[in-house]
Scaffold this motif. Structure first.
Motif, PDB file in Angstrom:
ATOM      1  N   VAL A  94     -31.079 -15.604  11.018  1.00 25.65           N
ATOM      2  CA  VAL A  94     -32.087 -16.374  10.133  1.00 25.65           C
ATOM      3  C   VAL A  94     -31.372 -17.841  10.101  1.00 25.65           C
ATOM      4  O   VAL A  94     -31.976 -18.784  10.161  1.00 25.65           O
ATOM      5  CB  VAL A  94     -32.559 -15.646   8.896  1.00 25.65           C
ATOM      6  CG1 VAL A  94     -33.448 -16.648   8.153  1.00 25.65           C
ATOM      7  CG2 VAL A  94     -33.151 -14.293   9.284  1.00 25.65           C
ATOM      8  N   GLU A  95     -30.102 -17.736   9.708  1.00 25.22           N
ATOM      9  CA  GLU A  95     -29.575 -19.230   9.270  1.00 25.22           C
ATOM     10  C   GLU A  95     -29.394 -19.924  10.406  1.00 25.22           C
ATOM     11  O   GLU A  95     -29.583 -20.983  10.368  1.00 25.22           O
ATOM     12  CB  GLU A  95     -27.964 -18.711   8.643  1.00 25.22           C
ATOM     13  CG  GLU A  95     -27.514 -19.718   8.022  1.00 25.22           C
ATOM     14  CD  GLU A  95     -25.939 -19.544   7.750  1.00 25.22           C
ATOM     15  OE1 GLU A  95     -25.458 -18.374   7.351  1.00 25.22           O
ATOM     16  OE2 GLU A  95     -25.266 -20.312   7.398  1.00 25.22           O
ATOM     17  N   TYR A  96     -29.191 -19.160  11.645  1.00 26.91           N
ATOM     18  CA  TYR A  96     -28.975 -20.106  12.857  1.00 26.91           C
ATOM     19  C   TYR A  96     -30.034 -20.361  13.768  1.00 26.91           C
ATOM     20  O   TYR A  96     -30.423 -21.503  14.244  1.00 26.91           O
ATOM     21  CB  TYR A  96     -27.826 -19.765  13.621  1.00 26.91           C
ATOM     22  CG  TYR A  96     -26.176 -20.090  12.791  1.00 26.91           C
ATOM     23  CD1 TYR A  96     -25.794 -21.353  13.263  1.00 26.91           C
ATOM     24  CD2 TYR A  96     -25.803 -19.370  12.005  1.00 26.91           C
ATOM     25  CE1 TYR A  96     -24.606 -21.984  12.381  1.00 26.91           C
ATOM     26  CE2 TYR A  96     -24.774 -19.630  11.331  1.00 26.91           C
ATOM     27  CZ  TYR A  96     -23.902 -20.899  11.446  1.00 26.91           C
ATOM     28  OH  TYR A  96     -23.101 -21.190  10.923  1.00 26.91           O
ATOM     29  N   LEU A  97     -30.798 -19.153  14.048  1.00 25.77           N
ATOM     30  CA  LEU A  97     -31.811 -19.205  14.731  1.00 25.77           C
ATOM     31  C   LEU A  97     -33.321 -18.911  14.338  1.00 25.77           C
ATOM     32  O   LEU A  97     -34.324 -18.966  15.128  1.00 25.77           O
ATOM     33  CB  LEU A  97     -31.569 -18.175  15.949  1.00 25.77           C
ATOM     34  CG  LEU A  97     -30.238 -18.381  16.851  1.00 25.77           C
ATOM     35  CD1 LEU A  97     -29.946 -16.904  17.605  1.00 25.77           C
ATOM     36  CD2 LEU A  97     -30.475 -19.425  17.774  1.00 25.77           C
ATOM     37  N   GLY A  98     -33.374 -18.718  12.942  1.00 26.62           N
ATOM     38  CA  GLY A  98     -34.661 -18.516  12.137  1.00 26.62           C
ATOM     39  C   GLY A  98     -35.453 -19.711  12.494  1.00 26.62           C
ATOM     40  O   GLY A  98     -34.863 -21.036  12.893  1.00 26.62           O
ATOM     41  N   LYS A  99     -36.560 -19.719  12.110  1.00 27.44           N
ATOM     42  CA  LYS A  99     -37.538 -20.918  12.222  1.00 27.44           C
ATOM     43  C   LYS A  99     -36.991 -22.222  11.340  1.00 27.44           C
ATOM     44  O   LYS A  99     -36.998 -23.414  11.961  1.00 27.44           O
ATOM     45  CB  LYS A  99     -38.931 -20.708  11.549  1.00 27.44           C
ATOM     46  CG  LYS A  99     -39.822 -20.221  12.631  1.00 27.44           C
ATOM     47  CD  LYS A  99     -41.158 -20.096  11.706  1.00 27.44           C
ATOM     48  CE  LYS A  99     -42.099 -19.436  12.974  1.00 27.44           C
ATOM     49  NZ  LYS A  99     -43.492 -19.049  12.040  1.00 27.44           N
ATOM     50  N   LYS A 100     -36.022 -21.759  10.317  1.00 30.91           N
ATOM     51  CA  LYS A 100     -35.559 -22.906   9.750  1.00 30.91           C
ATOM     52  C   LYS A 100     -34.070 -22.927   9.842  1.00 30.91           C
ATOM     53  O   LYS A 100     -33.279 -23.720   9.005  1.00 30.91           O
ATOM     54  CB  LYS A 100     -36.001 -23.006   8.051  1.00 30.91           C
ATOM     55  CG  LYS A 100     -37.501 -23.416   7.920  1.00 30.91           C
ATOM     56  CD  LYS A 100     -37.581 -23.488   6.514  1.00 30.91           C
ATOM     57  CE  LYS A 100     -39.172 -24.065   6.509  1.00 30.91           C
ATOM     58  NZ  LYS A 100     -39.755 -23.787   5.155  1.00 30.91           N
ATOM     59  N   GLY A 101     -33.552 -22.239  10.801  1.00 33.53           N
ATOM     60  CA  GLY A 101     -32.521 -22.126  11.029  1.00 33.53           C
ATOM     61  C   GLY A 101     -31.392 -23.494  11.620  1.00 33.53           C
ATOM     62  O   GLY A 101     -32.328 -24.280  12.190  1.00 33.53           O
ATOM     63  N   SER A 102     -30.389 -23.639  11.444  1.00 35.40           N
ATOM     64  CA  SER A 102     -29.657 -24.886  11.769  1.00 35.40           C
ATOM     65  C   SER A 102     -29.870 -25.128  13.341  1.00 35.40           C
ATOM     66  O   SER A 102     -29.887 -26.211  13.479  1.00 35.40           O
ATOM     67  CB  SER A 102     -28.227 -24.975  11.422  1.00 35.40           C
ATOM     68  OG  SER A 102     -27.480 -23.641  11.806  1.00 35.40           O
ATOM     69  N   ILE A 103     -29.898 -24.144  14.028  1.00 30.06           N
ATOM     70  CA  ILE A 103     -30.096 -24.634  15.378  1.00 30.06           C
ATOM     71  C   ILE A 103     -31.504 -25.006  15.839  1.00 30.06           C
ATOM     72  O   ILE A 103     -31.839 -25.959  16.423  1.00 30.06           O
ATOM     73  CB  ILE A 103     -29.599 -23.298  16.447  1.00 30.06           C
ATOM     74  CG1 ILE A 103     -28.188 -23.311  16.487  1.00 30.06           C
ATOM     75  CG2 ILE A 103     -29.996 -23.643  18.098  1.00 30.06           C
ATOM     76  CD1 ILE A 103     -27.749 -22.075  16.898  1.00 30.06           C
ATOM     77  N   SER A 104     -32.422 -24.254  15.398  1.00 26.74           N
ATOM     78  CA  SER A 104     -33.905 -24.563  15.371  1.00 26.74           C
ATOM     79  C   SER A 104     -34.293 -25.927  14.952  1.00 26.74           C
ATOM     80  O   SER A 104     -35.029 -26.843  15.603  1.00 26.74           O
ATOM     81  CB  SER A 104     -34.642 -23.505  14.784  1.00 26.74           C
ATOM     82  OG  SER A 104     -34.208 -22.024  14.871  1.00 26.74           O
ATOM     83  N   MET A 105     -33.524 -26.237  13.737  1.00 24.79           N
ATOM     84  CA  MET A 105     -33.769 -27.426  13.149  1.00 24.79           C
ATOM     85  C   MET A 105     -33.439 -28.684  14.188  1.00 24.79           C
ATOM     86  O   MET A 105     -33.886 -29.657  14.109  1.00 24.79           O
ATOM     87  CB  MET A 105     -32.800 -27.740  11.862  1.00 24.79           C
ATOM     88  CG  MET A 105     -33.673 -26.788  10.787  1.00 24.79           C
ATOM     89  SD  MET A 105     -35.099 -26.998  10.251  1.00 24.79           S
ATOM     90  CE  MET A 105     -34.710 -28.502   9.133  1.00 24.79           C
ATOM     91  N   LEU A 106     -32.116 -28.471  14.692  1.00 24.86           N
ATOM     92  CA  LEU A 106     -31.835 -29.391  15.760  1.00 24.86           C
ATOM     93  C   LEU A 106     -32.710 -29.783  16.865  1.00 24.86           C
ATOM     94  O   LEU A 106     -32.893 -30.972  17.333  1.00 24.86           O
ATOM     95  CB  LEU A 106     -30.608 -28.933  16.776  1.00 24.86           C
ATOM     96  CG  LEU A 106     -29.110 -29.081  15.489  1.00 24.86           C
ATOM     97  CD1 LEU A 106     -28.049 -28.525  16.366  1.00 24.86           C
ATOM     98  CD2 LEU A 106     -28.971 -30.764  15.247  1.00 24.86           C
TER      99      LEU A 106
END
Lengths: 791, 347
Positions: B29-41
Motif C-alpha cells: 500500500v505504501e508504495y503501490l497503493g493509490k496513494k503510494g509513493s510510486i503511484s504518486m510519481l
C-alpha cells in the motif's frame, strides 16, 4: 506282545543273525518290532566274597572283600544273606541298572564301597515282590566262574522283541511258533516244531471219562488225563521265558499251561480231575445262572455264555475263567487237560460282559488254528511228563465239529503286478510263497496256493495273497505313478462351498474361527433353547460334560469367551460353523457368533468401536447382503431363551425365522456378550437373483432433513417404513442421524431426526415436486404415526 | 529520475525486514497503493516537459514492475515459510502404535484341510462331507467290519442307539455313501474331511473328537503305485519338496493290501532326531487298495474295478507341520495364538 528270541531260537536257526537287523527286516515286512530289550548289562561280573565283616557303624550293613577275578575290591552290602564264601553278582562302578540307576564309587557311613552286590529283581530279571525282596542278594552256584558275565551264566542273556501288532497279526504273532514262522519267512528259513512225544501208560482215558458237547459254539473239545503230577517250581528255562514274555511263574503245572499257550497260541485249561469227576458237558449257560470263578467272585451268566459243566454244576466259564470248585492247587495229583475252540463271538461277548479279558480270552476271541489244538495238548503232556513227573494216560477224547476247509486261492503274476503296480518276476513271486511256507500248484501262469491254517488272517482271495507276496518282496521297490484316466475339475459337493464362503466372509469381517466339541453337558444344553428338535443324548457318556450332541454352538462359544477372558484377552470376536443334530439322522448346519469388548480400538488415539447390538446386527446384515438376500430379511422382537429380553431379536428371511441375535441374558453371563446363531441350511435352500449392474444417477440429488417427536414405544423401524411408503419412488435413501430424549421432549417421548435423499435417475428434480413429496411424508407420519414434526 | 531510484532502494531495504503477510501488505500500500509513493510519481508526468515524459514514463513502469516483483517474491518467501512452519507443527510421532486393522484368523485345522482340498481338487477329487451321526452299517459293517469283529476294538465308539446309530469313528462311511449313491458305477475321486469321535480320554495326543480326511479313488487298472504317486504329491505339498515317501505293510479291514504312509523326517532329513524317534521316518497316515469286500458291498465288481483309499489325521498333520505338541490346543481356541495363523504359509 513280548517275544523271547531265545525261545524263538528253539524253532528257527538264528546262528549268526544280528537281532537288530532282523527286527528291522521284520518291521519292514509288516510286523512292527516296536522295541528291542536286551538283558545285557555292562560292568556286571561274578564275584566271590572272601571276607565279610560287620560295618563298624551299622547294625545291618556288612563290609565285604570281593574277588572279581582280576582284583579284590571292597563293597558295603546291606543284604541279610551276604556271607563269606558266597558267589554273587557284582555291579561295578559304571554299570547302569534298570531305571537308569548308575553304580558309582561311594562312601557309606564312612566306609568306601566300590560297587553293589545285586538281587535279580534289581537287574530287572525278576519282578520285585515281597518274596524276591526278602530273598536278598542272588546266591550263585559253586560252578559260577569268578570274573565272568553272570547274566550269561544264568542263561538270561535273552533279547526280547516288543511287537506292536495290527489286529490281523495278533492271531499268529502272539505265540512263539507263529512268530518263528514270520522270522523264517523273512530269513528264508525253515521252522522246526517242538517235541510233543510222550510215553503214555497203558491206562486209557477212554472208558474213564466222557465229554459231551451240547452247543454249536464249541467246535472242538480235546481232553487228556495226566496222573500223579508233582507240583513244584518250574525249571529255570520255563520261568525265564515266561518272565520274558511278561507272565509270572507260579508253579510247574500252571507255568506249563501258560508256556504252551505262549508257544502255540492255544489256551489250555487244567482241571483237578479228582474235584471234577468223570464227565464234562459243554453247554450254553442258563439265564441268570450263577457260578464262582477261581478268583472267588460270584458271576451271573446268561444264554450267550458258554460254560463247561460236570453234567450238573458249572466248573468253568469257557475261555474266560475257571471255576473255584475244580481249581488246581498244591495238593492236586491228577489233571484233566482241556484244549478246545469256542465261538470267538461268544468269548468276546462273555469276557467284555464280565470284564474278564485275559491273555487266554483274547486268543480265543481272535480265533484259533485247530491243527495246533491237539499239538498243544500233546505238548502239555510232554512237559508235564518231563517237569512234573506226570503219567500220561493213553488216548485223547475228542469232540470235533470243525469244518475243515482247505483254504485255496488262485493268484497269477498279473494279479500281483496289476494290484501292486510293480514288476515282479515269476521267481520273485515263487520265492515269496516258498518263504511264507505257502504251498502251491502251478498250472500255466496261475498258482493254486494253499494257505496254512496258522494264518487265519489270510483269506482265500488273490488280493490277500498279493499282499503277502508284496510285503515280503518289499514295498520299497514301488515306483510312483499317478493314476491316468479322464479327469474333471474337483468341486465341493453339497453345502460345503456355501459354508466356506460364509466362513471367509466372517473372517474378513474380523471374526476368528473356532472349533469346539460337539458333545456338551446337560447344563450347557439348557442354554439358547431355540427351535429345537428331539435331543440326542448318549446312553453311555464318558463324562458328564460330554453327554448331549449339541443343537446350539453358543454354549461352547461362551466357554471360549471365558477361557480367553481368563487370559486377559478383552476384545473377543469369534464364530463357528458346525453341524447340529436333531432326532437321529436329522442334520442342520449352524452359524454362531459371539462378541464382546471392542471391535476396533486404538487406546492412545481414542478410536473405539464398541461391540453392541447394532454392530452385530451390521455383521449379520453384511452376511445376508453378501449372500444376495438384500431387502428379504427383517429383525423382529421375540422372547428368546437365554437372551436379554430388551436387546435381542429374531431374524426372519422371507418372513420365516432362521435364527436370532442380541445380548446374552445377564443371568447367563454378567458382562456384555453379544451373540447370534442362525441356520445355514435355511440360507442354502433359497434362490437368489444373479448380480445385475445398476447405473448411478447422473442427475443431482436433493437432501432434506427433518425430525419427528413420537411416543417412546414407537420404533424407528415403523417410522422408516411409513416414510418410505409415503416417499415413493423419488425417495432414494433414508438415514437416521439423531435419536434424542431429554430436555424439550416429554418424558414419554423421543425425537428422531432423519436425513432424506431424493433423486430421479432420468432427470433433474425441481424443488417444487420434492417439497410436495416432503410435505406428504410429514403429513402421513403425523397423522398415521401420531407424530409431531419437530420445529 | 533520482527519486525513482531512491524509492526503489528504500523499498528494497524495507522489504528485507518484512516477515509477515500483514507487513508486506502495508508495504505494498505504501508504495503501490493509490496513494503510494510510486503511484504518486505517475502524477508528476504531467508536470514534465514533453521530451522527458516518455523516458520518465518508461522508467516509472520499470520501477513499478521491479517493485511488484520484489513484493511477489517476498510473498512467496513468506508463504513458503508459513507453510513450513505449519508442517513442522503438524509433525506426528510415527512410532506410536497403529490402529489395529485385523481380519479374523482361520482355525488352524481348517487351514490344513483347505490346503489339501485345494491340491486334491486340482487333481480331480470332489470334496464330500457326510453326517457325523452315522449308521453302524456305513461306519463299520459295509467297511468289512462286521459286528463282533475284534478290529472294532481299535475304535471305541460312541453309540447312540443300541448298535445301529453312532457318532462316526472315522470318515470312511462317506466313501461307502458315495459309492452306493453312484448308481451308474462310474469312476470316483473324492476326499472326505470331517469330524470324528472315539471314546478316548483327552490328553496331549488323544482327543474324543478329532478330524480326519480320507481320499478314495475307484477306477479301472488302479495300483498301489498310483497310491504312491498320489501320496508323493501330498507329502511334498505339506512337508516340502524334498520329502521322500515310504510304504510299510499294515492292516485295515477295508483295504487289501494295507500300508502305513511314512515321510522322511522334515526335521532331520532322515538322520534321526526326536521328532522321528531316531528312525528318520514319520508315519502320517494309513492307506491301501480298497478291499474287494468293500467294493462288492457297494455294488462295484472287484473283477472290474480297483481303487485306493487313504486317510490322514488332520490334528497329527497340523501338529507336525506347525510344531504343536498338545492336540487340546485345537479346541481351546486361545485367541493369543490366532494371529500366528493369519498369514500365508511358506511355499
Amino acid at each position: 506282545m513280548a517275544i523271547s528270541m531265545n525261545w524263538v531260537k528253539d524253532y528257527v536257526d538264528l546262528e549268526g543273525v544280528d537281532l537288530k537287523d532282523l527286527a528291522n527286516k521284520i518291521t519292514k515286512a509288516g510286523v512292527n518290532v516296536e522295541g528291542i530289550i536286551s538283558n545285557k548289562i555292562d560292568n556286571l561280573v561274578i564275584g566271590y566274597v572272601e571276607e565279610c565283616e560287620m560295618h563298624p557303624d551299622s547294625d545291618h550293613l556288612h563290609v565285604c572283600k570281593v574277588n572279581l577275578g582280576d582284583k579284590v575290591t571292597q563293597i558295603v552290602c546291606g543284604a541279610p544273606n551276604v556271607r563269606k564264601g558266597l558267589k554273587v553278582i557284582v555291579a561295578c562302578p559304571g554299570a547302569v541298572l534298570p531305571g537308569d540307576f548308575e553304580i558309582k564309587k561311594s562312601t557309606i557311613r564312612g566306609v568306601e564301597s566300590n560297587g553293589m552286590i545285586c538281587a535279580l529283581y534289581e537287574l530287572g530279571l525278576e519282578e520285585k515282590t515281597d518274596e524276591t525282596y526278602s530273598k536278598g542278594i542272588e546266591e550263585l552256584n559253586d560252578d559260577a566262574i569268578v570274573g565272568e558275565d553272570p547274566i550269561k551264566y544264568l542263561g538270561l542273556d535273552d533279547t526280547i522283541y516288543n511287537l506292536d501288532l495290527n489286529p490281523n497279526r495278533n492271531i499268529d504273532c502272539t505265540n512263539h511258533i507263529g512268530f518263528a514262522y514270520e522270522v523264517a519267512s523273512v530269513l528264508g528259513k525253515k521252522v522246526t516244531m517242538p517235541d510233543v512225544s510222550t510215553n503214555p501208560i497203558k491206562d486209557s482215558i477212554k472208558g474213564k471219562f466222557t465229554v459231551e458237547v451240547d452247543t454249536e459254539n464249541c467246535t472242538l473239545y480235546n481232553a487228556k488225563l495226566v496222573k500223579d503230577v508233582v507240583i513244584k517250581e518250574s525249571p529255570d528255562f520255563i520261568k525265564q521265558r515266561l518272565v520274558a514274555a511278561g507272565m509270572r511263574p507260579i508253579n510247574n503245572v500252571v507255568d506249563i499251561s501258560n508256556y504252551v499257550m505262549l508257544e502255540y497260541g492255544q489256551p489250555l485249561h487244567f482241571f483237578d480231575k479228582d474235584k471234577l469227576g468223570d464227565k464234562i458237558v459243554v453247554r450254553m449257560a442258563h439265564e441268570n445262572e450263577k457260578t464262582i470263578t477261581l478268583d472267588g467272585k460270584e458271576r451271573t451268566l446268561n444264554e450267550k455264555d458258554v460254560v463247561i459243566t460236570d453234567g450238573e454244576k458249572t466248573v468253568c466259564i469257557a475261555g474266560v475263567m475257571g471255576g473255584a470248585n475244580t481249581e488246581v492247587d498244591n495238593n492236586t495229583k491228577n489233571i484233566l487237560i482241556e484244549a478246545a475252540i469256542f465261538n470267538p463271538f461268544n468269548i468276546r461277548y462273555t469276557s467284555i460282559g464280565l470284564d474278564l479279558r485275559s491273555e487266554a480270552s483274547l486268543r480265543y476271541e481272535r480265533g484259533l488254528n485247530y491243527e495246533y489244538t491237539s499239538l498243544a495238548l500233546e505238548r502239555a503232556c510232554h512237559l508235564l511228563e518231563k517237569y512234573a513227573d506226570g503219567k500220561v494216560l493213553s488216548d485223547t477224547i475228542t469232540v470235533d465239529n470243525v469244518k475243515k476247509v482247505v483254504k485255496e486261492a488262485t493268484v497269477t503274476l498279473d494279479d500281483v503286478n496289476n494290484l501292486l503296480g510293480m514288476e515282479l518276476t515269476t521267481k520273485d513271486m515263487e520265492n515269496s510263497l516258498n518263504n511264507l511256507g505257502f504251498s502251491y500248484e502251478k498250472t500255466g501262469n496261475s498258482y493254486l496256493v494253499t494257505i496254512p491254517n496258522r494264518r487265519l488272517d489270510v483269506e482265500a482271495n488273490s488280493a490277500d495273497l498279493v499282499e503277502e507276496i508284496g510285503r515280503l518282496y518289499g514295498y520299497d521297490n514301488i515306483e510312483s505313478k499317478l493314476p491316468i484316466g479322464p479327469t474333471k475339475p474337483g468341486k465341493y459337493v453339497g453345502n460345503v462351498a456355501f459354508r466356506k464362503l460364509v466362513s471367509k466372509r466372517l473372517r474378513s469381517l474380523g471374526l476368528n474361527e473356532t472349533r469346539t466339541y460337539t458333545l456338551i453337558s446337560e447344563e450347557e444344553n439348557k442354554l439358547f433353547d431355540y427351535n429345537r428338535g428331539n435331543l440326542i443324548k448318549l446312553p453311555n457318556p464318558m463324562s458328564s460334560d460330554k453327554v448331549i450332541i449339541r443343537q446350539s454352538i453358543l454354549p461352547s462359544l461362551l466357554k471360549v469367551v471365558d477361557y480367553n477372558k481368563a487370559r486377559n484377552v478383552k476384545d473377543i470376536c469369534i464364530y463357528e460353523i458346525a453341524n447340529v443334530y436333531y432326532n437321529e439322522m436329522d442334520e442342520d448346519t449352524k452359524i454362531a457368533i459371539a462378541m464382546r469388548g471392542n471391535y476396533l480400538v486404538n487406546n492412545w488415539s481414542g478410536v473405539k468401536v464398541k461391540v453392541d447390538f447394532y454392530l452385530l446386527k451390521g455383521i449379520v446384515e453384511n452376511i445376508l447382503d453378501y449372500l444376495g438376500f438384500k431387502n428379504r430379511y427383517s429383525f423382529v422382537v421375540n422372547e428368546i431363551n437365554s437372551m436379554h429380553p430388551g436387546m435381542s431379536a429374531e431374524i426372519l428371511l422371507d418372513r420365516e425365522p432362521i435364527g436370532f441375535l442380541g445380548r446374552v441374558h445377564p443371568n447367563v453371563k454378567k458382562d456384555d456378550i453379544f451373540v447370534a446363531e442362525f441356520s445355514l441350511n435355511k440360507l442354502t435352500s433359497k434362490n437368489v437373483k444373479p448380480i445385475k449392474h445398476k447405473e448411478p444417477s447422473k442427475y443431482p440429488e436433493i437432501n432434506k432433513d427433518l425430525a419427528f417427536v413420537v411416543k417412546k414405544e414407537v420404533t424407528v423401524g415403523e417410522l422408516m417404513t411409513q416414510i418410505k411408503k409415503s416417499g415413493g419412488r423419488l425417495l432414494t435413501d433414508i438415514d437416521v442421524f439423531d435419536v434424542y430424549v431429554g430436555e424439550n421432549v416429554k418424558e414419554d417421548e423421543k425425537s428422531i431426526a432423519f436425513s432424506l435423499t431424493f433423486a430421479d435417475p432420468t432427470r433433474t428434480l425441481n424443488d417444487e415436486e420434492v417439497m410436495q413429496v416432503f410435505n406428504k411424508i410429514i403429513n402421513d407420519v403425523e397423522t398415521k404415526m401420531n407424530a409431531k414434526l419437530r420445529g | 529520475m533520482k527519486d525513482l531510484e531512491k524509492i526503489l532502494e528504500e523499498l528494497q531495504s524495507k522489504i528485507v525486514n518484512v516477515s509477515s503477510m500483514n507487513e508486506l501488505n502495508d508495504l505494498r500500500v505504501e508504495y503501490l497503493g493509490k496513494k503510494g509513493s510510486i503511484s504518486m510519481l505517475s502524477s508528476k508526468i504531467a508536470e514534465l516537459p514533453v521530451e522527458e515524459k516518455k523516458t520518465f514514463g518508461a522508467e516509472l513502469n520499470k520501477v513499478k514492475m521491479t517493485a511488484n516483483e520484489l513484493i511477489d517474491s517476498k510473498k512467496n518467501e513468506i508463504e513458503t515459510k508459513e507453510l513450513n512452519e505449519k508442517l513442522a507443527n503438524e509433525k506426528i510421532d510415527i512410532s506410536l502404535p497403529s490402529t489395529k486393522v485385523t481380519v479374523g484368523a482361520p482355525n488352524i485345522l481348517e487351514k490344513v484341510i483347505e490346503d489339501l482340498e485345494e491340491l486334491l481338487m486340482s487333481m480331480g477329487y470332489d470334496v464330500v462331507e457326510g453326517p457325523e451321526v452315522e449308521k453302524d452299517l456305513y461306519n463299520f459293517e459295509l467297511l468289512n467290519l462286521p459286528k463282533g469283529h475284534p478290529a472294532r476294538d481299535a475304535q471305541d465308539t460312541f453309540y447312540i442307539t443300541d448298535e445301529t446309530i453312532l457318532l462316526r469313528s472315522q470318515t470312511s462311511p462317506v466313501q461307502i455313501r458315495t459309492m452306493l449313491a453312484n448308481e451308474e458305477k462310474t469312476p470316483i475321486r473324492i476326499i472326505c474331511p470331517g469330524k470324528t469321535y472315539r471314546r478316548d480320554d483327552d490328553d496331549a495326543t488323544h482327543s474324543h473328537q478329532f478330524t480326519q480326511m480320507e481320499g478314495l479313488l475307484v477306477d479301472k487298472n488302479i495300483s498301489l503305485a498310483n497310491l504312491k504317486g498320489t501320496f508323493d504329491i501330498i507329502a511334498k505339498r505339506l512337508f516340502g519338496e524334498d520329502r521322500e515317501t515310504r510304504f510299510r505293510p499294515s492292516f485295515y479291514p477295508f483295504t487289501e493290501p494295507s500300508v502305513e504312509l511314512d515321510i522322511s523326517c522334515f526335521n532331520c532329513g532322515g538322520k534321526g532326531c526326536n521328532i522321528c524317534k531316531g528312525t528318520g521316518w514319520i508315519t502320517v497316515g494309513g492307506a491301501g487298495m480298497v478291499h474287494y469286500n468293500v467294493l462288492k458291498n457297494c455294488g462295484y465288481d472287484p473283477e472290474v474295478w480297483t481303487g485306493f483309499a487313504f486317510g490322514f489325521g488332520i490334528e497329527r498333520l497340523t501338529m507336525l507341520k506347525y510344531g504343536i505338541t498338545d492336540c487340546r490346543t485345537f479346541y481351546t481356541n486361545d485367541l493369543r495364538c490366532a494371529n500366528i495363523y493369519d498369514r500365508k504359509d511358506v511355499e
